[in-house]
Design an enzyme around this catalytic site. Structure first.
Site, PDB file in Angstrom:
ATOM      1  N   ASN A   1     -19.347   8.663  -1.646  1.00  0.00           N
ATOM      2  CA  ASN A   1     -19.776   7.742  -1.675  1.00  0.00           C
ATOM      3  C   ASN A   1     -21.623   8.320   0.212  1.00  0.00           C
ATOM      4  OD1 ASN A   1     -16.903   5.459  -2.040  1.00  0.00           O
ATOM      5  ND2 ASN A   1     -18.801   6.382  -3.602  1.00  0.00           N
TER       6      ASN A   1
ATOM      7  N   ASN B   1      -4.342   6.682   0.922  1.00  0.00           N
ATOM      8  CA  ASN B   1      -5.693   6.717   1.255  1.00  0.00           C
ATOM      9  C   ASN B   1      -5.716   5.723   2.265  1.00  0.00           C
ATOM     10  OD1 ASN B   1      -9.030   7.561   0.669  1.00  0.00           O
ATOM     11  ND2 ASN B   1      -9.378   5.365  -0.744  1.00  0.00           N
TER      12      ASN B   1
ATOM     13  N   PHE C   1     -21.077  -4.644  -7.550  1.00  0.00           N
ATOM     14  CA  PHE C   1     -22.017  -3.485  -6.958  1.00  0.00           C
ATOM     15  C   PHE C   1     -21.237  -2.377  -6.102  1.00  0.00           C
ATOM     16  CE2 PHE C   1     -24.731  -4.666 -10.963  1.00  0.00           C
ATOM     17  CZ  PHE C   1     -23.746  -4.982 -11.189  1.00  0.00           C
ATOM     18  N   ASN C   2     -22.490  -1.864  -5.558  1.00  0.00           N
ATOM     19  CA  ASN C   2     -21.575  -1.016  -4.022  1.00  0.00           C
ATOM     20  C   ASN C   2     -21.067  -1.453  -3.096  1.00  0.00           C
ATOM     21  OD1 ASN C   2     -23.008   0.564  -6.400  1.00  0.00           O
ATOM     22  ND2 ASN C   2     -23.332   2.234  -5.140  1.00  0.00           N
TER      23      ASN C   2
ATOM     24  N   LYS D   1     -10.289   5.573  -6.805  1.00  0.00           N
ATOM     25  CA  LYS D   1     -11.476   5.103  -7.327  1.00  0.00           C
ATOM     26  C   LYS D   1     -12.933   6.219  -7.047  1.00  0.00           C
ATOM     27  CE  LYS D   1     -13.280   4.153  -2.012  1.00  0.00           C
ATOM     28  NZ  LYS D   1     -13.341   3.094  -2.081  1.00  0.00           N
TER      29      LYS D   1
ATOM     30  N   ASP E   1       0.396  -1.162   0.327  1.00  0.00           N
ATOM     31  CA  ASP E   1      -0.287  -0.205  -0.368  1.00  0.00           C
ATOM     32  C   ASP E   1       1.518   1.237  -0.419  1.00  0.00           C
ATOM     33  OD1 ASP E   1      -3.218   0.158   0.914  1.00  0.00           O
ATOM     34  OD2 ASP E   1      -2.381   1.810   0.812  1.00  0.00           O
ATOM     35  N   ASN E   2       0.208   2.782  -0.674  1.00  0.00           N
ATOM     36  CA  ASN E   2       1.076   3.604  -0.870  1.00  0.00           C
ATOM     37  C   ASN E   2       0.973   4.566   0.791  1.00  0.00           C
ATOM     38  OD1 ASN E   2      -1.006   4.344  -1.393  1.00  0.00           O
ATOM     39  ND2 ASN E   2      -0.332   5.484  -3.520  1.00  0.00           N
TER      40      ASN E   2
ATOM     41  N   ASP F   1       4.528   2.437  -4.285  1.00  0.00           N
ATOM     42  CA  ASP F   1       4.177   3.095  -5.098  1.00  0.00           C
ATOM     43  C   ASP F   1       4.189   2.001  -6.113  1.00  0.00           C
ATOM     44  OD1 ASP F   1       2.627   6.075  -5.478  1.00  0.00           O
ATOM     45  OD2 ASP F   1       3.132   4.367  -6.971  1.00  0.00           O
TER      46      ASP F   1
ATOM     47  N   TYR G   1     -12.805   7.293 -13.720  1.00  0.00           N
ATOM     48  CA  TYR G   1     -11.881   6.141 -13.334  1.00  0.00           C
ATOM     49  C   TYR G   1     -12.991   4.632 -13.831  1.00  0.00           C
ATOM     50  CZ  TYR G   1     -14.749   2.692 -10.015  1.00  0.00           C
ATOM     51  OH  TYR G   1     -14.514   2.202  -8.675  1.00  0.00           O
TER      52      TYR G   1
ATOM     53  N   SER H   1     -15.330  -3.124 -11.609  1.00  0.00           N
ATOM     54  CA  SER H   1     -16.813  -2.499 -10.967  1.00  0.00           C
ATOM     55  C   SER H   1     -17.917  -2.822 -11.712  1.00  0.00           C
ATOM     56  CB  SER H   1     -16.117  -0.847 -10.844  1.00  0.00           C
ATOM     57  OG  SER H   1     -17.748  -0.099 -10.495  1.00  0.00           O
TER      58      SER H   1
ATOM     59  N   LYS I   1     -11.301   1.047 -15.217  1.00  0.00           N
ATOM     60  CA  LYS I   1     -11.800  -0.170 -14.731  1.00  0.00           C
ATOM     61  C   LYS I   1     -12.034  -0.711 -16.213  1.00  0.00           C
ATOM     62  CE  LYS I   1     -11.660   0.262 -11.253  1.00  0.00           C
ATOM     63  NZ  LYS I   1     -10.576  -0.363  -9.986  1.00  0.00           N
TER      64      LYS I   1
HETATM   65  C1  WQD Z   1     -25.253   5.832  -4.604  1.00  0.00           C
HETATM   66  C2  WQD Z   1     -26.203   6.371  -4.592  1.00  0.00           C
HETATM   67  C3  WQD Z   1     -25.763   8.764  -5.305  1.00  0.00           C
HETATM   68  C4  WQD Z   1     -23.528  10.314  -2.360  1.00  0.00           C
HETATM   69  C5  WQD Z   1     -19.776   5.300  -7.733  1.00  0.00           C
HETATM   70  C6  WQD Z   1     -18.520   3.823  -8.252  1.00  0.00           C
HETATM   71  C7  WQD Z   1     -18.097   2.739  -7.893  1.00  0.00           C
HETATM   72  C8  WQD Z   1     -18.150   2.850  -6.797  1.00  0.00           C
HETATM   73  C9  WQD Z   1     -18.969   2.659  -5.550  1.00  0.00           C
HETATM   74  C10 WQD Z   1     -15.565   2.707  -6.346  1.00  0.00           C
HETATM   75  C11 WQD Z   1     -26.336   7.554  -5.948  1.00  0.00           C
HETATM   76  C12 WQD Z   1     -26.351   8.680  -4.253  1.00  0.00           C
HETATM   77  C13 WQD Z   1     -24.802   9.586  -2.972  1.00  0.00           C
HETATM   78  C14 WQD Z   1     -25.063  11.527  -1.274  1.00  0.00           C
HETATM   79  C15 WQD Z   1     -26.704  10.529  -2.286  1.00  0.00           C
HETATM   80  N1  WQD Z   1     -16.772   3.079  -6.447  1.00  0.00           N
HETATM   81  N2  WQD Z   1     -25.944   9.779  -3.367  1.00  0.00           N
HETATM   82  N3  WQD Z   1     -25.839  12.132  -1.715  1.00  0.00           N
HETATM   83  O1  WQD Z   1     -22.354   6.127  -7.828  1.00  0.00           O
HETATM   84  O2  WQD Z   1     -23.208   4.088  -6.861  1.00  0.00           O
HETATM   85  O3  WQD Z   1     -20.333   3.955  -7.829  1.00  0.00           O
HETATM   86  O4  WQD Z   1     -19.249   4.302  -5.627  1.00  0.00           O
HETATM   87  O5  WQD Z   1     -15.427   0.985  -5.576  1.00  0.00           O
HETATM   88  O6  WQD Z   1     -17.613   2.180  -8.935  1.00  0.00           O
HETATM   89  O7  WQD Z   1     -18.756   4.205  -9.399  1.00  0.00           O
HETATM   90  O8  WQD Z   1     -21.739   5.205  -5.606  1.00  0.00           O
HETATM   91  O9  WQD Z   1     -21.930   6.247  -2.960  1.00  0.00           O
HETATM   92  O10 WQD Z   1     -21.937   7.564  -4.685  1.00  0.00           O
HETATM   93  O11 WQD Z   1     -23.780   6.263  -4.726  1.00  0.00           O
HETATM   94  O12 WQD Z   1     -27.640  11.407  -2.846  1.00  0.00           O
HETATM   95  O13 WQD Z   1     -24.553  12.468  -0.462  1.00  0.00           O
HETATM   96  O14 WQD Z   1     -26.110   7.767  -3.780  1.00  0.00           O
HETATM   97  O15 WQD Z   1     -26.088  10.030  -6.201  1.00  0.00           O
HETATM   98  O16 WQD Z   1     -27.455   6.980  -6.141  1.00  0.00           O
HETATM   99  P1  WQD Z   1     -22.461   4.846  -6.727  1.00  0.00           P
HETATM  100  P2  WQD Z   1     -22.237   6.819  -4.220  1.00  0.00           P
END
Ligand code: WQD
Length: 338
Positions: free
Chosen positions: A199, A35, A178-179, A85, A31-32, A58, A150, A125, A154
């Site tokens: 996020n 984050n 996914f998330n 990310k 790890d660098n 790095d 980003y 992703s 991927k």
């Molecule tokens: C989720 C939902 C926002 C913040 C991204 C990347 C994915 C992965 C995860 C890395 C969306 C809504 C968010 C906020 C909100 N990245 N939201 N208010 O965009 O689905 O995915 O992050 O691994 O590859 O694409 O995740 O958590 O940012 O958003 O309403 O303050 O929550 O609009 O609908 P996302 P997210």
């Protein structure tokens, strides 16, 4: 067996190190610390009683990567998490993303290509699907024009690995997350977003703990039941376990192809408002939020078809949305005590 985990002190990386150690693997974490922090090693130790070998490095420094794999030429597998990310940041600073997410990947693959028999797990992703036509999303859904640098890194990463696997000993599995949300139930490790969280779930927990004044909900005019966007929120420990299952598949030579792809989700979609309601239930707290305009680049809906992961990979997510949110909340409360 020695497994190298790049980005091994990061959010998903650290949880995967724990699951690898639980399965008896010897782990070398790279790890660098751009984050993350070395304190994560203590968290891992507190869970498993073992610290991985840690190399602060790095991967953009080609010579360091070469020296590392000369030293660790007995590696049986590499799980590659190390990457930037943040979608928004990638739009502002694309070259940082192309260097960190692509050059580093190339340097690692160059060293692995010279080793006799290496297994490679790539952190990809669901973002590669863009807004998929059909829900739930299967692995053969078309990869669409990336919505951000980003996401593009991927897609490019997957293509590079596919091309390299064709002409080397490398066997690979591409895991399209996914998330990822939540934290290890021990609250010894979890998500450590630097600065203002991009996020949803860390922003929710930081609002609930009082670090943020309120959550902005990005749009309630989507064509969904409650107007807010839908995602597939998967517990990070379930995700980590999937990496160990995928690695074992390659180590045991059960893979059907040189490169295989799996969607990692729960198969269930949840809207932003549903996540807020579930969080309020598990935390016993009202969440202060306000509906604002849509965020640039967001898609309406994404949740996984989990059949291939369940039947071919033999893995299934276990945690519910509420359990995942409860673990995220427990972690937030823990780190704010210090
Ligand atoms: C989720 C939902 C926002 C913040 C991204 C990347 C994915 C992965 C995860 C890395 C969306 C809504 C968010 C906020 C909100 N990245 N939201 N208010 O965009 O689905 O995915 O992050 O691994 O590859 O694409 O995740 O958590 O940012 O958003 O309403 O303050 O929550 O609009 O609908 P996302 P997210």
């Amino acid at each position: 067996m020695k497994i190298v985990v790049t980005g091994g002190l990061g959010f998903i990386g650290s949880h995967t190190v724990v699951e690898l150690q639980n399965e008896g693997f010897e782990v070398v974490a790279i790890d660098n610390l751009s984050n993350s922090s070395e304190k994560v090693l203590d968290g891992i130790f507190n869970i498993t009683g073992k610290k991985p070998i840690f190399e602060k490095m790095d991967l953009r420094d080609k010579a360091s990567v070469q020296n590392f794999f000369k030293k660790h030429n007995d590696v049986a597998g590499v799980i590659h998490f190390a990457a930037s990310k943040a979608v928004g940041e990638s739009v502002e600073n694309p070259l940082l993303y192309y260097e960190n997410n692509i050059s580093a990947l190339v340097y690692v693959l160059q060293e692995l290509a010279a080793l006799p028999n290496v297994n490679f797990i790539f952190s990809s992703s669901c973002t590669v699907y863009g807004q998929a036509e059909k829900m739930p999303i299967t692995e053969d859904a078309p990869v669409q024009q990336a919505m951000s640098p980003y996401g593009n890194t991927k897609q490019i990463g997957e293509e590079i690995i596919t091309d390299v696997a064709k002409v080397t000993h490398i066997n690979a599995i591409l895991l399209r997350y996914f998330n990822p949300i939540g934290s290890h139930p021990s609250a010894e490790i979890g998500e450590l977003p630097l600065g203002v969280p991009q996020n949803l779930v860390p922003f929710i927990t930081q609002t609930a703990i009082g670090l943020r004044e309120k959550l902005s909900v990005f749009g309630d005019d989507y064509p969904t039941a409650d107007g807010t966007a839908i995602r597939d929120y998967i517990h990070v420990v379930d995700l980590a376990k999937a990496h160990v299952v995928a690695l074992k598949r390659l180590l045991e030579k059960n893979n059907a192809d040189k490169v295989e792809t799996f969607n990692l989700g729960t198969g269930k979609g949840s809207s932003v408002l549903e996540v807020i309601t579930a969080f309020e239930k598990v935390s016993g707290q009202k969440l202060n939020y306000q509906i604002v305009g849509r965020r640039e680049g967001d898609i309406t809906e994404a949740y996984a078809n989990i059949d291939k992961a369940n039947t071919v990979l033999g893995w299934k997510a276990q945690s519910s949305l509420e359990e995942s949110l409860a673990s995220a909340w427990k972690w937030e409360q823990k780190i704010r005590q210090q």
